[in-house]
Design an enzyme around this catalytic site. Structure first.
Site, mmCIF file in Angstrom:
data_model
loop_
_atom_site.group_PDB
_atom_site.id
_atom_site.type_symbol
_atom_site.label_atom_id
_atom_site.label_comp_id
_atom_site.label_asym_id
_atom_site.label_seq_id
_atom_site.Cartn_x
_atom_site.Cartn_y
_atom_site.Cartn_z
ATOM 1 N N ASP A 151 18.270 -18.260 8.902
ATOM 2 C CA ASP A 151 17.776 -17.283 7.923
ATOM 3 C C ASP A 151 16.662 -17.933 7.115
ATOM 4 O O ASP A 151 16.722 -19.136 6.822
ATOM 5 C CB ASP A 151 18.899 -16.828 6.999
ATOM 6 C CG ASP A 151 19.892 -15.897 7.686
ATOM 7 O OD1 ASP A 151 19.494 -15.195 8.644
ATOM 8 O OD2 ASP A 151 21.056 -15.861 7.263
ATOM 9 N N ASP A 174 17.767 -9.512 11.454
ATOM 10 C CA ASP A 174 18.531 -8.733 10.474
ATOM 11 C C ASP A 174 17.730 -7.521 10.005
ATOM 12 O O ASP A 174 18.283 -6.432 9.814
ATOM 13 C CB ASP A 174 18.888 -9.594 9.259
ATOM 14 C CG ASP A 174 19.756 -10.790 9.603
ATOM 15 O OD1 ASP A 174 20.514 -10.719 10.595
ATOM 16 O OD2 ASP A 174 19.670 -11.798 8.881
#
Length: 166
Positions: A126, A144
């Site tokens: 991330d 995402d």
């Protein structure tokens, strides 16, 4: 005369899988760039509300189950593979419904992008960090984002379909 449903052409999956592959490509290239540029935990402020960071997520969305003993890697990988199979079935069956199929293609690309991370790195990479002062939204990635956009479009498509049937 009885109505019959015709099967979609055998290539009906191609455009939707193409969208998924583009999502996977951008997702993986962005993660490679971040891994080459940042040390774990490092952050670079781009604006007063947005940073690039490098964090590892061993759990699911918002770090759910990230502190579990390791079983979650395989559980979320299996979930991603299962979702892939269901989505491919739905795309094959409903490929003529454009918005529905685009939605599923985005979700598929995002799911596979994160599955690749789990298989290659053991966790999801991330790096997008939005914040307001000291409050930070959980870091996320392009996969995402594709999943979220796909889910929003899926809800919109369903609401539109329900309203149209009234």
């Amino acid at each position: 005369m009885a109505k019959t449903l015709s099967k979609p052409a055998s290539g009906a999956l191609a455009p939707w899988l193409g969208i998924s592959l583009i999502v996977i490509l951008f997702d993986q290239l962005s993660k490679i760039a971040i891994l080459k540029t940042f040390a774990y935990g490092a952050q670079h402020a781009l604006t007063s509300f947005f940073n690039l960071v490098l964090v590892y997520n061993r759990g699911a969305a918002f770090g759910f189950l990230s502190t579990a003993s390791g079983w979650q890697r395989w559980a979320f990988t299996a979930l991603g593979v299962g979702a892939t199979l269901v989505i491919c079935f739905l795309l094959k069956r409903h490929g003529h419904q454009r918005l529905f199929s685009v939605s599923l293609a985005l979700i598929l690309g995002g799911a596979l992008g994160n599955v690749i991370d789990r298989l290659v790195y053991g966790h999801v990479i991330d790096f997008l960090d939005f914040h307001l002062g000291a409050w930070h939204f959980p870091a996320f990635n392009l996969a995402d984002s594709a999943i979220t956009i796909g889910a929003v479009l899926l809800i919109y498509d369903e609401l539109r379909r329900v309203r149209g049937s009234r």
